[in-house]
Every structure is written in C-alpha cells, then in structure tokens.
Design an enzyme around this catalytic site. Structure first.
Site, mmCIF file in Angstrom:
data_model
loop_
_atom_site.group_PDB
_atom_site.id
_atom_site.type_symbol
_atom_site.label_atom_id
_atom_site.label_comp_id
_atom_site.label_asym_id
_atom_site.label_seq_id
_atom_site.Cartn_x
_atom_site.Cartn_y
_atom_site.Cartn_z
ATOM 1 N N LYS A 574 -13.741 28.038 92.371
ATOM 2 C CA LYS A 574 -12.512 28.417 92.699
ATOM 3 C C LYS A 574 -12.518 29.803 93.245
ATOM 4 C CE LYS A 574 -11.218 28.012 86.691
ATOM 5 N NZ LYS A 574 -9.682 27.716 87.186
ATOM 6 N N THR A 676 -2.710 26.809 86.245
ATOM 7 C CA THR A 676 -1.655 26.923 85.391
ATOM 8 C C THR A 676 -0.812 28.194 85.618
ATOM 9 O OG1 THR A 676 -2.654 26.564 83.226
ATOM 10 C CG2 THR A 676 -1.003 24.876 83.459
HETATM 11 C C1 26V Z 1 -14.825 22.224 79.501
HETATM 12 C C2 26V Z 1 -16.224 22.131 78.299
HETATM 13 C C3 26V Z 1 -16.892 21.096 78.943
HETATM 14 C C4 26V Z 1 -18.049 20.807 78.230
HETATM 15 C C5 26V Z 1 -18.103 21.182 76.858
HETATM 16 C C6 26V Z 1 -17.352 22.706 76.547
HETATM 17 C C7 26V Z 1 -16.142 22.404 77.533
HETATM 18 C C8 26V Z 1 -14.851 23.378 77.171
HETATM 19 C C9 26V Z 1 -14.094 23.741 77.708
HETATM 20 C C10 26V Z 1 -13.949 22.544 79.273
HETATM 21 C C11 26V Z 1 -12.771 22.648 79.892
HETATM 22 C C12 26V Z 1 -12.777 22.332 81.096
HETATM 23 C C13 26V Z 1 -11.814 21.846 81.860
HETATM 24 C C14 26V Z 1 -10.771 22.135 82.334
HETATM 25 O O1 26V Z 1 -10.666 23.696 80.830
HETATM 26 N N1 26V Z 1 -9.822 21.960 83.097
HETATM 27 C C15 26V Z 1 -8.695 23.093 83.133
HETATM 28 O O2 26V Z 1 -7.848 22.080 82.246
HETATM 29 C C16 26V Z 1 -6.041 22.737 82.746
HETATM 30 C C17 26V Z 1 -4.711 21.941 81.942
HETATM 31 O O3 26V Z 1 -5.251 20.916 82.637
HETATM 32 C C18 26V Z 1 -6.133 22.489 84.947
HETATM 33 O O4 26V Z 1 -5.113 23.721 85.004
HETATM 34 C C19 26V Z 1 -7.498 23.263 85.340
HETATM 35 O O5 26V Z 1 -6.843 22.791 86.320
HETATM 36 C C20 26V Z 1 -8.529 22.299 84.536
HETATM 37 O O6 26V Z 1 -9.318 22.998 84.894
#
Ligand code: 26V
Length: 833
Positions: A574, A676
């Site tokens: 980021k 977002t």
């Molecule tokens: C990832 C992980 C990985 C391992 C286990 C725990 C955990 C918890 C949360 C996440 C989230 C990563 C994905 C995320 O938040 N992506 C974001 O999603 C948004 C909604 O679609 C998007 O706008 C962002 O660009 C994106 O980084």
C-alpha cells in the site's frame, strides 16, 4: 428542488408520531412516545430517569429504537418464510460493522428523533452515539465490504442473512508509545449490547474429530476422542433504508455443551473436563488480526470450520423448514463465500447432501457447486490460505476424505483433456505436495463453486490471466468481475450531513437509494454559487473532524490546511512509505527555500499493522518520527504538518473521510485488489492521487482523467520491470531522492534511537525495493506539486471535487449487490405487500 426526508428540518417529535408521519406506522405497537424511551430507564435499569448516565441513556434509546424495528424484523422473516423466495447467505469471518445507533435511526427514517430527544431530554444524540463501542469484527477492507453488502441487501429488499462470528475481542485497539504500535485488547462486549438477540434455542452442535488444547493460539491435538462444541446464534438487525426490510446478521458464539460427553468426566477427571469447557469457548475468543500472511494459527482453522458448520446447518434447517426438496437447493439458496475463509463450505455442503440427505455423489456435487460462489480479495501469494493435511486429519477426517475424492475426480477430468501434462496437474491440484502436504483453499473454492469473482476490473483480469490461468482455462464461464461498492447511507448521508443536505437540495432525495442520481449535480460544477456551497459543506466537515479529533485524541490540526489523507492497513504494497518519503522531499524543499509557495498542508496517516509484521510497525514509527521533527521545525511551521492518528476504525473513518481534501491511493499497481476507502473519499468530494490500480482505474474513468491525479507504473510495467528494476539507480541519480532517504537513514528523525530505520534502508536498497517505491517517487512528487498548485485555486479545486461527487454513483454497494443478484445469485427482492 425537493427536500429529502432524511435531511428535513428537525422537528420535536417522538418515534410514534414520526413513524406515522412517514407512513411506516402500519405495524402496530403500543406505548406512547416517551414511554418507548423512559420505560427502558425505569424497567430495564430501575432508575429515576433524570439520574441516568450517558451510557444508560444510550442503552435506553437504542432499546427504544429496537422496539420500533422489532415487529418489522419479525414481519420480514415471516414474509420470507411465507413467500419462500431465493435466499442469499453471505458467509464471512469478518463484519466490520462499527456503531449501529445512528445508522439504525437514519435507516428507519427516524432522524428527527435527534431533535426531539435533544429538546425533551436536554441531551444531544451526538453525545450518546459516542457511548456505543465500535464493533470492530474485522481487519479492514474485506470486513467492511461485508458490512456494506448486507446494508445494501436489506435496502434492496433481498432476503439475505449474513453469517459471521461473535468474537469476544475484535480487532485490537492500537496505542502509540514513542511511535511504537502497542496492541491492546478490545473487549467490546463488556456491557450489554442493545442490538443483539441471543437465540439459545437455535444452537447448533459442531462435532470435531478429537479433543484438543489451546496454547498461544495453536490447537494441540490431545487424543483422537471426538468432542462437541456448541454454536449459539446472536442476531443483529440489518435495517434496510426506509425500514421495509429488516434482515439478520447472525453471529455465532462457541460454547460447551451443558452435558459433557468428554471421556475424562466419566473417568473422574472433573477438573480436566471443566477445563475443556473453557477451551471450547476459546474458539470465538478473538479475531485473527493478521491480514497479511496466511501462516495461520490452527485455532483460526477451527474458527473457519466452526463458522461453516454452524451456518450451513442453519441454512439447511431453514431450507427444509420451508418444505423444499433437496433438488431445489440452488433455486432457493445462494451462498457467497467472502474469500476462502469459509471455503470449508464446499466439503461441508457435500457432506450434508451425501451423508445426511443420502443423495448420490453426482447429484450432491452438482447441487453443491450450483449453490456456492466465491469472491477473491487478494492476489498476494502470502495471503492465500493453505491448511496442513495433518490438521484436517485430526479435526475433520470426513472432510479430508471428501476433499481427496473431489480432487481425484477433478484431476481425472483435467488429465483427460491434457494427457501427460503433469505440471498442469500439480498446479491445479487441491493438494500441495512436497514437505508437509497442504490443502489449497483457493483451488478448493474455485473447483467447488459456480462463480469466482474479483472485486475490480483489473483485479478480476489479473486473477484470470496471471494468478489462476489454468483454472480460467478449465472453467472460463465461472470467472467474472464485481467491482466493489460502499453504502452511501453510512458513508455520505450519515457521515457528511452538510454535503448530504446540499446534494438533496440539488438533486432530490433519491440519491440515498440510487446513487446514480448524483449525476444530476454534475452541471453544478460550473455554477460558482454551488461550488461555494460545496466549500462551505467541506469546511463544516473539517471543523467537525477537528473538534472530534481534539476531544478524542488530544491532537490539534488546522482546518484551514489541505487535508491529505492515507488511511488503511499498514502494508508494504500500500506504500505508506512512498507517502512518507514524499513528505520528506517536500520538507527538504521547504527547508532549502522557505519562501516556496505551497498551500499549507496537513498529511494524515492512520492504520493498524499486523502484530507480527515487523516492517509495517517500523513504517508507523517512521511516520510518527517524521511528524515529531517536521511539526517542530520552524522552517516548515504553518506549511507542513504530519500526524499519525492512532487506532484507525470505522468511527475514525466516518469523521475523517468527509473532511479530506486529498485521498491517497498509491499502491504498487497490480497489488490492491480494489480499495473501498477510495470510493468513500470520492463521494465525499476528495480528489484522488493514485496509481492505476484496483478501483482507482474505474474511479478515474467515471470522474474523468482530468479530475483525478494518476501517476506511476502500470501493473504491466511493474511486472515487466521485475527483471531489471534497480532502486540503487534512483538513489544514485536522483539528488532529491538521495537527500530524502539519507535524512531517514542518518537518524535525522530518530536522533535518540540511531538505526531505528535500518530496516527501511534494507528493504528499499538492500533487498531491491520489491514494491518499487523509488520507481514511482519522482512522478509522485511532481504530481503532488500539481495537487498543491490546484489547491491554491480553491474554486478550481471545488469544480473537480463536485465532478467527483456527482460521478461517484457507480461506487454504491447497491450497484454491486444488484450485479451479484443478477449474475451470480439469481435472486431478487421480496417486498412487503
Ligand atoms: C487475509 C487473511 C489471510 C490469512 C488469514 C487471515 C486473513 C484475514 C483477512 C485477510 C484479508 C485480506 C484480503 C483483504 O482484505 N482484501 C481487501 O479486500 C477489499 C474488499 O474487497 C479490497 O477493497 C482490498 O483492495 C483488498 O486488499
């Protein structure tokens, strides 16, 4: 121009009168206006109303608002049971819902309640709102998206239930001590939550294959004796705008069975058995706070399964209760998986259909695939989930058996089409071989669902062509895009009352549920009087933010400066570092040339670092350190100020975004799936400085390239440059880059802690600057010069800002949800007669 109900002049009315006036009083309820509120103080709290504390007042008012919605909540569920429409189920490990009182008041069209309350009770609603904890049941974008989606589903009258976990502790509270992030627990449920309704009668039993103990977040298998965990549902109302539909967010809490079936108990190990009760409850103790690496704790694995098992059990019960036949499952049920976190739904649904419904494999598999759909939210390989086969073996042996069988059949199909292509089989296999074998959850999600979507056009394209091209070849029809959106209720109507009222005046109230209507204000960008009004609204939002920040964090900022804002999780991709370096370049310019004509600027950062993400924490420390030095330097006084605001949250975002002038969206192209906050800033009239990444590309398309500041390498150039990019070249050949970096490396910002930023030198120069900060730095600085030049002409700035607001319609989550309904779920509204 018509006046909106939400923005109507406040009147001193109680809930009953208000309901009648708005035509929402069709649901009968008893009690007079005041009784709704006062009786709560007397009968719930057993106090003299005049002596109520703000917290008691908050609880009583929330309970009164809940009284207003209760019957319509019941009616919604009765309506769905009767009509038996297709139901949407949104499964997510995270719902970053934030506070609910103001949102529920506004969505029930009860906003005049504020004035009534203030007049008759002498307390401002704004004051009581601050009593509510911010429900931080998510890490960032993915969790907040889930919250926006269920708001839109309810507003569009789509029968939907959100399923998640009721963590005792949400995302940690962030403190800064000497610039260091310190994590504190967030016990958001210590006082009764007025919105939740426990439903112990609908609890679910979750069997796991062995007994285990929890140590430091890891599950250790004790012995292969099966045990049960209980899932107790807690329901929260999801109020659609206008209050016609009130859907449910059902959060599961883990508990122990009242009657132990543990071996120890009958064996006389009373102490051990009671200890096991506590460990069952630890399953929903805390939200996993690391969104950057999937090197997950095994307790997280158990949490994911717990969510899936409880939710699918519940979904199937509802489906059968309505008298449906198994064959009708995909016609009556759509289940969306928010990332791979609930991907265990694939083997779980298959298990239910095989083992409980007694269907054959082919039919069970067909129904599973046609019922489930998957949204991908990241391309970062380190965030892709893979769970050790060993964990499956110990806890979920039946599910592992099913995963193996799914894989055997799938690989058989692929091999038939591509004989002898072992490399391909190894790539698409659900099992990663070599070393400890693992189940690849993304592969499982793609194979086991009928739809895989990315969250912005570029992201969906990269997913298809670069991340999983083999799967796109096997299942071309499954891949699609659904560009994210955000709810205009929370992020414009509520967060920015002045701008909301101005827009309602200009285009009428329909924008609240049809954001495309804002387009009618586009021509007003050419109207000097409207631009002036826009600037007045922006200043009001800035003043509100400045006061709030002073009161809550003790930080003073000047509303008459350009608010340049970057708020999001701290992550290398980021590039908060790029922003920080840019600030140092300008700091150097100002020191060298004190008469440099720049508009005064306040650069605001906020965001949490994953507790184990060392470099992210160093970046926070750097920003705080730069702030300390720059803010104290007479050479830049009144021209440049830098603040790291602690404890980024929904609440902070709701205050800051309306006040922002400039939205920083500067990820390395190809790495931010969508973003977002970029959309929230746009609809609140901030201009975007950004890279061609995620939804920024679509924001620029909608706003017009002339109304945004885009810069930097494209995703293709980033990929193309991987072979030859050399950050050292920039350091050696760009004097301003070198000077800025040397200031950071030579302890100018940390005289008392020499070497504190060594890790930054290491990542940028030692390890090759993977996220290409230095490649984009000079163009970024030049772009910022353009930003400041434009800001000097406030009227020209306002013109672009108005265009941005007027053209932000695409980024409503109502549009996103409409597209999911049309293309993925094939579900529609079910409205009251
Ligand atoms: C990832 C992980 C990985 C391992 C286990 C725990 C955990 C918890 C949360 C996440 C989230 C990563 C994905 C995320 O938040 N992506 C974001 O999603 C948004 C909604 O679609 C998007 O706008 C962002 O660009 C994106 O980084």
């Amino acid at each position: 121009m018509g006046k909106a109900k939400p923005a109507a002049a406040p009147s001193a009315k109680g809930p009953l009168e208000i309901l009648q006036e708005y035509g929402c009083g069709s649901v009968p309820f008893s009690g007079a206006n005041d009784a709704l509120y006062e009786r709560r103080l007397v009968f719930d709290h057993v106090i003299e109303p005049a002596t109520a504390t703000p917290r008691e007042q908050f609880e009583a008012l929330s309970a009164a608002v809940r009284d207003v919605l209760a019957q319509r909540w019941v009616e919604t569920s009765r309506r769905h049971d009767t009509a038996n429409p297709k139901q949407v189920y949104y499964l997510s490990m995270e719902f970053l819902i934030g506070r609910s009182l103001a949102n529920n008041v506004a969505n029930l069209l009860l906003s005049p309640l504020g004035a009534w309350f203030e007049k008759s009770k002498g307390v401002s609603l704004a004051r009581l709102i601050e009593e509510e904890p911010d429900a931080g049941l998510g890490n960032g974008g993915l969790g907040r998206l889930a919250a926006c989606c269920i708001d839109s589903l309810a507003t569009l009258d789509v029968p939907a239930v959100g399923y998640g976990l009721r963590y005792d502790f949400g995302i940690f509270r962030q403190e800064l001590r000497d610039g260091n992030q310190v994590e504190q627990p967030d016990p958001w449920l210590t006082e009764p939550d007025p919105w939740e309704v426990a439903r112990p009668g609908e609890q679910v039993t979750v069997p796991v294959g062995c007994t285990f103990e929890v140590r430091h977040g890891d599950v250790r298998v004790k012995h292969a004796q099966p045990m049960n965990i209980l899932g107790v549902p807690y329901d929260r109302p999801v109020v659609g705008y206008g209050g016609r539909t009130i859907n449910t967010l059902r959060l599961w809490r883990a508990a122990s069975p009242n009657v132990f079936d543990f071996g120890e108990f009958s064996g006389g190990d009373f102490f051990g058995a009671v200890g096991d009760r506590v460990l069952a409850e630890s399953v929903t103790r805390v939200l996993y706070p690391d969104d950057s690496t999937a090197r997950g704790r095994s307790l997280r694995f158990l949490q994911e399964y717990f969510l899936v098992r409880c939710s699918l059990d519940d979904i199937v019960k509802r489906f059968r209760r309505r008298g449906n036949d198994w064959a009708a499952l995909p016609d009556k049920v759509a289940i969306q998986l928010n990332d791979t976190h609930p991907a265990m739904a694939v083997p779980e649904l298959l298990r239910i259909l095989l083992d409980e419904a007694g269907l054959g494999w082919d039919q069970a598999w067909d129904l599973t695939v046609r019922t489930l759909a998957y949204t991908n939210h990241t391309l970062l390989p380190e965030a892709l989930e893979k769970w050790p086969v060993e964990l499956f073996e110990a806890l979920l042996p039946r599910h592992l058996e099913l995963v193996y069988e799914i894989n055997r059949r799938f690989l058989g199909d692929v091999a038939a089409k591509h004989p002898g292509d072992e490399g391909r089989l190894a790539r698409v296999s659900l099992i990663e071989e070599g070393g400890a074998r693992k189940v690849r959850m993304a592969n499982l999600a793609i194979v086991g669902t009928h739809s895989t979507n990315g969250v912005a056009a570029i992201h969906s394209e990269l997913l298809r062509t670069a991340t999983v091209p083999d799967f796109a070849e096997v299942f071309p029809e499954r891949f699609n895009n659904k560009t994210n959106g955000v709810t205009p209720r929370r992020w414009l109507l509520l967060a920015n009352p002045d701008l909301a009222a101005l827009l309602t005046d200009a285009v009428g109230p329909e924008w609240v549920t049809n954001l495309a209507h804002l387009r009618k204000a586009d021509g007003l960008a050419d109207d000097p009087a409207f631009r002036a009004k826009f600037l007045v609204a922006k200043r009001a939002a800035k003043l509100r933010f400045v006061d709030w920040l002073k009161a809550t964090a003790g930080i003073a900022v000047d509303p008459d400066t350009l608010f340049d804002v970057q708020i999001k999780r701290i992550h290398e991709y980021k590039r908060q570092l790029l922003n920080a370096i840019q600030v140092v370049v300008w700091y150097n310019r100002l020191r060298a040339n004190p008469s440099l004509a720049v508009p005064p600027r306040t650069v605001l950062f906020a965001g949490k670092a994953a507790p184990a993400y060392h470099l992210a924490k160093v970046i926070i420390k750097l920003v705080a350190a730069i702030g300390k030095v720059v803010n104290a330097d007479p050479a830049t006084r009144g021209k440049l100020r830098v603040e790291f605001l602690p404890n980024y949250s929904c609440t902070l975002a709701e205050h800051l975004i309306p006040a922002a002038d400039l939205s920083e969206q500067i990820s390395t192209a190809g790495y931010e799936a969508s973003g977002t906050s970029n959309m929230k800033f746009m609809m609140n009239g901030a201009l975007t400085v950004g890279t061609r990444d995620g939804a920024n590309i679509e924001i620029a398309e909608e706003a017009g390239q002339e109304n945004v500041f885009m810069f930097g390498l494209t995703a293709d150039q980033v990929l193309g440059g991987r072979g030859w990019y050399n950050p050292q070249w920039h350091y050696e050949n760009e004097p301003e880059t070198r000077a800025a970096l040397n200031l950071i490396f030579d302890n100018h910002f940390c005289p008392d802690e020499p070497g504190a930023f060594e890790a930054i030198r290491e990542t940028l120069l030692g390890k090759g600057d993977y996220y290409m900060h230095l490649a984009d730095l000079t163009e970024y600085v030049e772009t910022q010069r353009g930003v400041m030049a434009l800001y000097a002409d406030r009227d020209a700035w306002a013109k672009k800002a108005v265009h941005n607001v007027a053209r932000s319609g695409k980024f409503s989550s109502d549009r996103t949800i409409f597209e999911y309904c049309r293309d993925v779920w094939r579900a529609g509204p079910c409205r009251p007669a």
